[in-house]
Write a protein that holds these residues in place. Structure first.
Motif, PDB file in Angstrom:
ATOM      1  N   GLU A   1       0.833  -1.211   0.000  1.00 19.55           N
ATOM      2  CA  GLU A   1       0.000   0.000   0.000  1.00 19.55           C
ATOM      3  C   GLU A   1       0.869   1.263   0.000  1.00 19.55           C
ATOM      4  O   GLU A   1       0.557   2.249  -0.685  1.00 19.55           O
TER       5      GLU A   1
ATOM      6  N   GLU B   1      -3.231  -7.582   1.389  1.00 15.17           N
ATOM      7  CA  GLU B   1      -3.951  -6.894   0.322  1.00 15.17           C
ATOM      8  C   GLU B   1      -5.448  -7.217   0.382  1.00 15.17           C
ATOM      9  O   GLU B   1      -6.281  -6.360   0.111  1.00 15.17           O
TER      10      GLU B   1
ATOM     11  N   ASP C   1      -6.930   1.315   7.141  1.00 14.75           N
ATOM     12  CA  ASP C   1      -5.683   1.901   6.667  1.00 14.75           C
ATOM     13  C   ASP C   1      -4.541   1.330   7.496  1.00 14.75           C
ATOM     14  O   ASP C   1      -4.745   0.437   8.314  1.00 14.75           O
ATOM     15  N   LEU C   2      -3.338   1.881   7.278  1.00 21.56           N
ATOM     16  CA  LEU C   2      -2.156   1.297   7.921  1.00 21.56           C
ATOM     17  C   LEU C   2      -1.918   1.836   9.339  1.00 21.56           C
ATOM     18  O   LEU C   2      -0.977   1.409  10.003  1.00 21.56           O
TER      19      LEU C   2
ATOM     20  N   ARG D   1       2.730   1.615  -3.424  1.00 25.53           N
ATOM     21  CA  ARG D   1       1.877   2.186  -4.485  1.00 25.53           C
ATOM     22  C   ARG D   1       1.823   3.712  -4.379  1.00 25.53           C
ATOM     23  O   ARG D   1       1.888   4.415  -5.385  1.00 25.53           O
ATOM     24  N   ARG D   2       1.702   4.196  -3.142  1.00 23.00           N
ATOM     25  CA  ARG D   2       1.665   5.657  -2.950  1.00 23.00           C
ATOM     26  C   ARG D   2       2.986   6.298  -3.380  1.00 23.00           C
ATOM     27  O   ARG D   2       3.006   7.340  -4.039  1.00 23.00           O
TER      28      ARG D   2
ATOM     29  N   GLN E   1     -11.397   0.842  -0.380  1.00 23.24           N
ATOM     30  CA  GLN E   1     -10.468   0.361   0.635  1.00 23.24           C
ATOM     31  C   GLN E   1     -11.128   0.351   2.015  1.00 23.24           C
ATOM     32  O   GLN E   1     -11.847   1.280   2.392  1.00 23.24           O
TER      33      GLN E   1
ATOM     34  N   ARG F   1      -7.070  -9.081  -5.123  1.00 28.37           N
ATOM     35  CA  ARG F   1      -7.957  -7.930  -4.873  1.00 28.37           C
ATOM     36  C   ARG F   1      -9.275  -8.094  -5.626  1.00 28.37           C
ATOM     37  O   ARG F   1     -10.347  -7.807  -5.086  1.00 28.37           O
TER      38      ARG F   1
END
Lengths: 323, 323
Positions: free
Chosen positions: A186, B223, B6-7, A189-190, B3, B189
């Motif tokens: 993730e 993912e 988040d992280l 990709r950013r 999505q 995905r």
């Protein structure tokens, strides 16, 4: 940024860069036999690899040539002894490390060299010194990339400024380098989107060099491809510092361009990489590298720990938390 | 699908499922010591793991109990000898394999069992038989999942129909199972989005069970999480058939919920998993598994090859191309 390419078709802009000698040399102080290097060269040519990196152009003032194999220095004669005038379609690369390379003297004019690409490795705070090497190499006639290391450990504002600086330079390409193996897909990709934006603005290609601390080197490489990254570093059997890199065999088996051929690579793995591993060269995913990667630290502590033959993972983890 | 999470933050719907005994048992015919299983149970409880799968409910008519360890059969008494009445917050699971399980007899009423979750493993063409087990287990009072195996090898129309069938069943959850380790994150995905759509329509959670043939088990797992998948299978040090699974240590180090704790896992790895590996139990990423994964084949040929101690990768590859 939108997705570039898909899983069925060929992306003609993709280039595979074999970094086995250069990053793998960090495992064995570049002590490869000539037979190994010759076989690797022939293998890469047969497999359709686009670039082969031979090693570093390290300063002989700073490093004792008796303590390292010749691929830490990559003299023109050493490379020519393997490749002659390089009659293949594959291009040759070396790495110039900021602060460790007498580039004015040791990088000769391209017209006298069999090397095609100079890769300038730099931390984000060394950009002015990197730009000096980039402009020098470009003026001498080489392709040049700027490989900004340890991106997981740099502030985003600093990365933005560094990208703008290299954008305005003569470099042909810019590399994303996850030196600590700390980044998730993730995040990659950013970061790829950010680099691609700069690449499109300044007409430079983007590359990636991943490390396998969290078993993500291959995943991060192919995820960055889908964002438009095109120069892809890989090494045979992942050989590279600590947890190693994106495995060449995984990358070549993924790419759809029929120019790539996994068969000679499999032959090389069984004939050269397995014996190298069995001789004691130590690299590849292991718990200590997972922990330094997760904590966004340089792998050096994990390398020392692994070489000491320790396996008290829990104690190693609490030690790391104090660093 | 957008999505999910988040992280930086916690996804409270995420559940970690330890499948070390069940998938790892395929490596050593379930011949674990009681000490190993007890330590694994205590480790999982301390680490905050949400479910621990003990093994299969295999038919004693079909399989010789003298040739396998007790975790292939998971008698109620065997489990209770380890966990008592399971006074922890962690739930216990077993797997019922379609066509290999006398579920009517061997799966007793939930009120008499310490087991919480029955995971029904099925190929896409066995769905009616799977549904019989699902409804039986649900009627007996269990949580139930339907784990559709070898998804990389099934036609999309068949998957769609199977998902619709399980959607209309009493199952609580549906698993994506990449048995061959053949799928890339981009494919995972897309599959996760498809399963999530069915899950939202029929109010079922979605899980994932990945294999590491292409060093993608962890990447594919995280993912899929970002697409909303919430039940995540992992095994200690990746132990599992062939190339193994998503490593528990990678997954726990990734998740942000403070309930998860990697420290007891690291202790378990050094005290139990390393000795198990050193005793000769054979699993984990290796070139032959990469090749079967890439060719979307069952890993059995690679397992045989690895057990034979062969390392002629190139010949193995040409053999596979004929299959």
């Amino acid at each position: 940024m939108s997705q570039k390419g898909d899983l069925m078709t060929v992306r003609p802009d993709v280039r595979v860069v074999d970094a086995t000698i250069r990053d793998g040399g960090l495992v064995n102080n570049f002590m490869f036999t000539d037979d190994f290097i010759s076989a690797l060269y022939r293998t890469n040519v047969k497999a359709g690899v686009d670039y082969m990196e031979f090693g570093y152009k390290a300063s002989k003032e700073m490093f004792d040539t008796s303590k390292f194999g010749k691929w830490k220095f990559c003299d023109e004669d050493s490379i020519r002894a393997i490749v002659g005038d390089n009659p293949s379609d594959m291009k040759l690369a070396v790495m110039a490390d900021v602060g460790r390379c007498d580039y004015k003297k040791d990088i000769i004019d391209k017209k006298d060299s069999v090397i095609d690409l100079i890769r300038v490795a730099t931390y984000v705070h060394q950009m002015p010194a990197a730009l000096d090497i980039i402009e020098d190499a470009k003026a001498k006639g080489y392709e040049v990339t700027c490989n900004i290391m340890a991106v997981s450990n740099a502030k985003e504002a600093d990365i933005d400024q560094a990208l703008d600086m290299v954008g305005q330079s003569s470099a042909d390409g810019i590399y994303i380098v996850d030196s600590y193996g700390a980044l998730y897909p993730e995040q990659i990709r950013r970061i790829a989107d950010k680099y691609m934006e700069v690449g499109e603005k300044y007409d430079k290609f983007i590359g990636i060099h991943a490390h396998n601390n969290q078993q993500l080197a291959f995943a991060n490489t192919i995820e960055s491809v889908a964002r438009g990254v095109s120069y892809l570093d890989a090494t045979m059997m992942s050989m590279g510092r600590g947890a190693g890199n994106c495995a060449m065999e995984l990358l070549i088996s993924f790419l759809k361009n029929p120019k790539y051929n996994i068969y000679p690579i499999l032959k090389f793995l069984e004939q050269y990489m397995l014996p190298l591993k069995e001789s004691g060269a130590l690299w590849g995913y292991d718990i200590p590298y997972l922990l330094t990667g997760r904590l966004n630290q340089h792998p050096s502590a994990a390398i020392d720990y692994t070489h000491a033959g320790r396996s008290d993972y829990a104690d190693f983890y609490t030690d790391l938390l104090d660093k």
